[in-house]
Design a protein around this motif. Structure first.
Motif, PDB file in Angstrom:
ATOM      1  N   LEU A  89       0.819  -1.212   0.000  1.00  0.00           N
ATOM      2  CA  LEU A  89       0.000   0.000   0.000  1.00  0.00           C
ATOM      3  C   LEU A  89       0.849   1.257   0.000  1.00  0.00           C
ATOM      4  N   LEU A  90       1.932   1.227   0.724  1.00  0.00           N
ATOM      5  CA  LEU A  90       2.794   2.400   0.815  1.00  0.00           C
ATOM      6  C   LEU A  90       3.363   2.798  -0.541  1.00  0.00           C
ATOM      7  N   ALA A  91       3.500   1.846  -1.448  1.00  0.00           N
ATOM      8  CA  ALA A  91       4.034   2.118  -2.776  1.00  0.00           C
ATOM      9  C   ALA A  91       2.975   2.637  -3.750  1.00  0.00           C
ATOM     10  N   ALA A  92       1.731   2.640  -3.353  1.00  0.00           N
ATOM     11  CA  ALA A  92       0.647   3.063  -4.252  1.00  0.00           C
ATOM     12  C   ALA A  92       0.762   4.552  -4.588  1.00  0.00           C
ATOM     13  N   PRO A  93       0.396   4.937  -5.823  1.00  0.00           N
ATOM     14  CA  PRO A  93       0.482   6.346  -6.217  1.00  0.00           C
ATOM     15  C   PRO A  93      -0.549   7.234  -5.521  1.00  0.00           C
ATOM     16  N   GLN A  94      -1.667   6.648  -5.099  1.00  0.00           N
ATOM     17  CA  GLN A  94      -2.689   7.398  -4.375  1.00  0.00           C
ATOM     18  C   GLN A  94      -3.070   6.616  -3.130  1.00  0.00           C
ATOM     19  N   MET A  95      -3.412   7.341  -2.066  1.00  0.00           N
ATOM     20  CA  MET A  95      -3.771   6.700  -0.812  1.00  0.00           C
ATOM     21  C   MET A  95      -4.926   7.463  -0.178  1.00  0.00           C
ATOM     22  N   PHE A  96      -5.996   6.743   0.153  1.00  0.00           N
ATOM     23  CA  PHE A  96      -7.169   7.365   0.750  1.00  0.00           C
ATOM     24  C   PHE A  96      -7.587   6.606   2.001  1.00  0.00           C
ATOM     25  N   LEU A  97      -8.055   7.340   2.991  1.00  0.00           N
ATOM     26  CA  LEU A  97      -8.677   6.772   4.167  1.00  0.00           C
ATOM     27  C   LEU A  97     -10.181   6.889   3.950  1.00  0.00           C
ATOM     28  N   MET A  98     -10.875   5.760   4.009  1.00  0.00           N
ATOM     29  CA  MET A  98     -12.327   5.733   3.828  1.00  0.00           C
ATOM     30  C   MET A  98     -12.969   5.534   5.192  1.00  0.00           C
ATOM     31  N   CYS A  99     -13.952   6.392   5.518  1.00  0.00           N
ATOM     32  CA  CYS A  99     -14.621   6.320   6.818  1.00  0.00           C
ATOM     33  C   CYS A  99     -16.129   6.305   6.602  1.00  0.00           C
ATOM     34  N   ASP A 100     -16.781   5.386   7.279  1.00  0.00           N
ATOM     35  CA  ASP A 100     -18.245   5.296   7.276  1.00  0.00           C
ATOM     36  C   ASP A 100     -18.754   5.544   8.688  1.00  0.00           C
ATOM     37  N   GLY A 101     -19.788   6.348   8.827  1.00  0.00           N
ATOM     38  CA  GLY A 101     -20.463   6.496  10.102  1.00  0.00           C
ATOM     39  C   GLY A 101     -19.700   7.239  11.177  1.00  0.00           C
ATOM     40  N   LEU A 102     -18.982   8.291  10.822  1.00  0.00           N
ATOM     41  CA  LEU A 102     -18.336   9.133  11.834  1.00  0.00           C
ATOM     42  C   LEU A 102     -19.420  10.000  12.464  1.00  0.00           C
ATOM     43  N   ASP A 103     -19.757   9.730  13.704  1.00  0.00           N
ATOM     44  CA  ASP A 103     -20.927  10.344  14.334  1.00  0.00           C
ATOM     45  C   ASP A 103     -20.517  11.445  15.301  1.00  0.00           C
ATOM     46  N   THR A 104     -20.879  12.605  15.071  1.00  0.00           N
ATOM     47  CA  THR A 104     -21.371  13.324  13.904  1.00  0.00           C
ATOM     48  C   THR A 104     -20.343  14.366  13.522  1.00  0.00           C
ATOM     49  N   LEU A 105     -19.821  15.045  14.514  1.00  0.00           N
ATOM     50  CA  LEU A 105     -18.824  16.086  14.283  1.00  0.00           C
ATOM     51  C   LEU A 105     -17.461  15.522  14.643  1.00  0.00           C
ATOM     52  N   ALA A 106     -16.590  15.381  13.662  1.00  0.00           N
ATOM     53  CA  ALA A 106     -15.294  14.740  13.925  1.00  0.00           C
ATOM     54  C   ALA A 106     -14.188  15.464  13.177  1.00  0.00           C
ATOM     55  N   GLU A 107     -13.027  15.494  13.797  1.00  0.00           N
ATOM     56  CA  GLU A 107     -11.800  15.984  13.167  1.00  0.00           C
ATOM     57  C   GLU A 107     -10.806  14.835  13.197  1.00  0.00           C
ATOM     58  N   LEU A 108     -10.051  14.669  12.090  1.00  0.00           N
ATOM     59  CA  LEU A 108      -9.125  13.553  11.978  1.00  0.00           C
ATOM     60  C   LEU A 108      -7.711  14.039  11.757  1.00  0.00           C
ATOM     61  N   TRP A 109      -6.755  13.355  12.419  1.00  0.00           N
ATOM     62  CA  TRP A 109      -5.329  13.617  12.248  1.00  0.00           C
ATOM     63  C   TRP A 109      -4.629  12.302  11.966  1.00  0.00           C
ATOM     64  N   LEU A 110      -3.669  12.342  11.097  1.00  0.00           N
ATOM     65  CA  LEU A 110      -2.821  11.188  10.830  1.00  0.00           C
ATOM     66  C   LEU A 110      -1.388  11.621  11.064  1.00  0.00           C
ATOM     67  N   ASN A 111      -0.734  10.986  12.013  1.00  0.00           N
ATOM     68  CA  ASN A 111       0.635  11.347  12.388  1.00  0.00           C
ATOM     69  C   ASN A 111       0.754  12.838  12.684  1.00  0.00           C
ATOM     70  N   GLU A 112      -0.207  13.324  13.482  1.00  0.00           N
ATOM     71  CA  GLU A 112      -0.246  14.721  13.942  1.00  0.00           C
ATOM     72  C   GLU A 112      -0.551  15.736  12.835  1.00  0.00           C
ATOM     73  N   GLN A 113      -0.886  15.285  11.646  1.00  0.00           N
ATOM     74  CA  GLN A 113      -1.259  16.187  10.551  1.00  0.00           C
ATOM     75  C   GLN A 113      -2.777  16.143  10.367  1.00  0.00           C
ATOM     76  N   PRO A 114      -3.442  17.295  10.341  1.00  0.00           N
ATOM     77  CA  PRO A 114      -4.891  17.275  10.104  1.00  0.00           C
ATOM     78  C   PRO A 114      -5.175  16.752   8.695  1.00  0.00           C
TER      79      PRO A 114
END
Length: 135
Positions: free
Chosen positions: A71-96
């Motif tokens: 996966l790390l070698a893929a040209p595009q990378m997406f995080l898919m999320c279903d059902g984030l209830d309701t108001l949410a903020e996401l960070w990956l490795n401290e990056q929004p």
């Protein structure tokens, strides 16, 4: 298309509280607190009144994972999320990486620039919809 699930063992806490507790995703704050014996089932008797404070607090979830090398070698990378209830903020490795404002839709966040080789941490902060709603 290659995929890696992030379901399973997570940790959660009341925002600002230092104690991280075990959580299960998919799931939710109430089910995690019930599993730990911290609250009673809000659907039994008048327990809902006693656990109202849960909905009035902000909550954080986190999950550490190692990305599959393919996966790390893929040209595009997406995080898919279903059902984030309701108001949410996401960070990956401290990056929004994004926000959610509707539980009833799927979110797709571009995370290619935030992922790294080795350990990664995804964090999701849920804002209390009770406090965020206009009076």
């Amino acid at each position: 298309m290659n995929q890696q699930s992030l379901n399973g063992a997570w940790q959660f806490r009341q925002a600002g509280d230092g104690e991280w507790l075990p959580a299960t995703v998919p799931g939710g704050v109430h089910t995690d607190l019930i599993a730990l014996g911290r609250i009673g089932d809000p659907f039994v008797g008048d327990e809902e009144k006693r656990v109202q404070r849960v909905a009035e607090q902000d909550w954080e979830y986190r999950h550490s994972f190692t990305l599959d090398a393919a996966l790390l070698a893929a040209p595009q990378m997406f995080l898919m999320c279903d059902g984030l209830d309701t108001l949410a903020e996401l960070w990956l490795n401290e990056q929004p990486i994004g926000r959610a404002e509707n539980m009833f839709r799927q979110y797709r966040f571009d995370v290619a620039g935030a992922l790294r080789t080795g350990a990664n941490e995804l964090r999701v902060r849920f804002t209390s919809p009770v406090r965020a709603a206009p009076a």
